[in-house]
Design an enzyme around this catalytic site. Structure first.
Site, PDB file in Angstrom:
ATOM      1  N   GLN A   1      -8.219  51.825  76.819  1.00  0.00           N
ATOM      2  CA  GLN A   1      -7.385  51.040  75.894  1.00  0.00           C
ATOM      3  C   GLN A   1      -5.986  50.783  76.434  1.00  0.00           C
ATOM      4  O   GLN A   1      -5.156  50.221  75.727  1.00  0.00           O
ATOM      5  CB  GLN A   1      -7.286  51.757  74.533  1.00  0.00           C
TER       6      GLN A   1
ATOM      7  N   ASP B   1      -8.319  58.552  80.541  1.00  0.00           N
ATOM      8  CA  ASP B   1      -9.203  57.518  80.014  1.00  0.00           C
ATOM      9  C   ASP B   1      -8.329  56.296  79.742  1.00  0.00           C
ATOM     10  O   ASP B   1      -7.553  56.280  78.782  1.00  0.00           O
ATOM     11  CB  ASP B   1      -9.869  58.054  78.744  1.00  0.00           C
TER      12      ASP B   1
ATOM     13  N   CYS C   1     -16.270  56.043  67.390  1.00  0.00           N
ATOM     14  CA  CYS C   1     -16.595  57.028  68.436  1.00  0.00           C
ATOM     15  C   CYS C   1     -15.487  58.062  68.588  1.00  0.00           C
ATOM     16  O   CYS C   1     -15.192  58.514  69.710  1.00  0.00           O
ATOM     17  CB  CYS C   1     -16.866  56.356  69.778  1.00  0.00           C
TER      18      CYS C   1
ATOM     19  N   LYS D   1     -13.368  45.289  78.056  1.00  0.00           N
ATOM     20  CA  LYS D   1     -12.209  45.354  77.142  1.00  0.00           C
ATOM     21  C   LYS D   1     -11.014  44.611  77.727  1.00  0.00           C
ATOM     22  O   LYS D   1      -9.957  44.528  77.118  1.00  0.00           O
ATOM     23  CB  LYS D   1     -11.830  46.807  76.874  1.00  0.00           C
TER      24      LYS D   1
ATOM     25  N   HIS E   1     -11.910  59.669  72.541  1.00  0.00           N
ATOM     26  CA  HIS E   1     -13.177  58.958  72.315  1.00  0.00           C
ATOM     27  C   HIS E   1     -14.294  59.920  72.731  1.00  0.00           C
ATOM     28  O   HIS E   1     -14.094  60.753  73.619  1.00  0.00           O
ATOM     29  CB  HIS E   1     -13.171  57.713  73.208  1.00  0.00           C
TER      30      HIS E   1
END
Ligand SMILES: Cc1ncc(COP(=O)(O)O)c(C=O)c1O
Length: 415
Positions: free
Chosen positions: A210, A207, A372, A233, A129
């Site tokens: 997700q 990261d 993104c 999220k 991302h």
């Protein structure tokens, strides 16, 4: 046979999310398949925020009055809940941020600013991302280090051979990698990657935007140095996120933003810093957001992350199977076994934005664009994809509605 220990009452879960019983465009039921962008919120989270503002709204850490004590307790309780949720060693390793983006920028501007310079390499991947590319580019322009990217194989997984080769160059100081791609859905082998990074003398930042909403994550077991994620999220509010960092790194890092709460003493000649985690939380924090995120974590924990993960795997496998039967549709990323709850695709003859608009008119919310992840789309040779992404409340009937919507779109374009 279905393993009953890995299921939950889906109707009851759906009833906890008020927006799911709203009508879309006034008359059609909402089918929300844009969870990778942001998730919906259960009543428990909405009410926790409402209760804070209605009954004990006050600033934290400073007041000696009862309301401030109550707000401080709720804010710090949220930190403890999150520590447990990701199995961090100490609540001092849990820093409240605005989200994944801010967490990564914090590491770049503190750890990165001190430790990266000419001749050093930050190793990233082509599937990141923008929030795990641009902060490093900004710093590299100033500090003169190099960013190298681990390539992706045809099936949408990382080229681990290339990773090992890139690590052999002794100048890699930091590996930054997305746990689950927000486009391909690829679940990267981060435990193995972190181990290899450490063996090569590098630190690793993951990261987790997700991954953490969708699967159990144990930062201690991963042995990760930094792990960033976003509350919105994972059924929490917007404007709140977490940066986990190993204590030894956080202790050694200088602060980023200066202001109230992050100091120990301030004199006109200079200042000293507060202890962790407050050193990195300048100014009035996002109190309502943190409290809301604490309740989101309660909700996810009560339902069980293993059950949520199992439910999503069922939905995703079903969606991939049905999507692969649609003529003219091309799916991106690995198969269901190696994939999070994301299905990005292109549909012959229909621009992703047109497709998303047609689906929306039928109540189906999906996302279209580069998500993104422009370098990834450049790699795929397309400017944009349509993305359906699933969460704990989605149903196979909603997947059926998506497929029906795709056939209708085809008719609209008379293909
Ligand atoms: C993989 C990934 N990383 C980072 C982000 C950025 O998250 P935020 O905008 O909440 O900071 C996102 C959001 O879409 C994402 O999917």
């Amino acid at each position: 046979m279905t393993d009953l220990t890995l299921t939950y009452d889906l109707e009851a879960v759906r009833a906890d999310f008020p927006i799911l019983s709203e009508k879309h465009h006034d008359d059609v039921p909402l089918i929300y398949l844009d969870n990778a962008a942001s998730s919906q919120k259960p009543l428990k989270v909405i009410e926790a925020i409402d209760t804070y503002y209605r009954t004990y709204n006050a600033n934290v850490h400073r007041g000696v009055h009862k309301l401030s004590e109550q707000a401080t307790k709720a804010y710090e309780d949220a930190r403890i809940k999150i520590r447990r949720f990701i199995n961090a060693g100490s609540k001092r390793e849990i820093i409240f941020t605005r989200g994944t983006t801010e967490g990564i920028n914090l590491v770049a501007q503190t750890w990165g600013r001190v430790n990266l310079g000419v001749g050093d390499v930050v190793l990233s991947t082509v599937m990141e991302h923008h929030s795990n590319i641009v902060p490093w580019q900004i710093l590299a322009a100033e500090k003169g280090f190099t960013i190298k990217y681990i390539p992706i194989l045809e099936d949408g997984t990382l080229d681990m051979g290339a990773y090992a080769a890139l690590l052999r160059d002794n100048s890699v100081k930091l590996v930054v990698v997305v746990h689950v791609s927000n486009v391909l859905g690829t679940v990267n082998p981060v435990a193995e990657m972190i181990q290899q990074a450490h063996a090569a003398g590098a630190l690793a930042l993951v990261d987790g935007a997700q991954s953490i909403p969708h699967m159990p994550v144990d930062v201690k077991a991963l042995d990760v140095d930094f792990f960033a994620f976003s509350g919105h999220k994972m059924i929490g509010p917007t404007g709140i996120g977490i940066l986990y960092g190993k204590r030894e790194h956080l202790e050694a890092m200088p602060p980023w933003m200066g202001g109230g709460d992050m100091i120990e003493t301030v004199r006109l000649e200079g200042s000293t810093w507060n202890e962790l985690p407050y050193k990195f939380e300048a100014g009035t924090p996002i109190i309502a957001g943190a409290i809301g995120l604490g309740y989101a974590v309660d909700y996810l924990s009560e339902l069980g992350m293993d059950k949520i993960h199992a439910h999503e795997q069922t939905i995703t496998a079903y969606a991939l199977e049905r999507l692969s039967e649609v003529p003219g549709l091309k799916l991106y990323g690995p198969d269901a076994a190696q994939k999070g709850a994301v299905a990005a695709f292109s549909f012959e003859g229909i621009h992703p934005h047109d497709l998303a608009q047609i689906l929306d008119s039928g109540g189906i919310a999906v996302r279209a664009g580069h998500h993104c992840a422009m370098p990834l789309h450049t790699h795929l040779g397309i400017p944009a994809t349509t993305r359906a992404s699933f969460y704990l409340y989605n149903t196979t009937q909603e997947v059926d509605a998506l497929i029906e919507g795709l056939y209708k779109s085809k008719k609209t374009f008379a293909l």
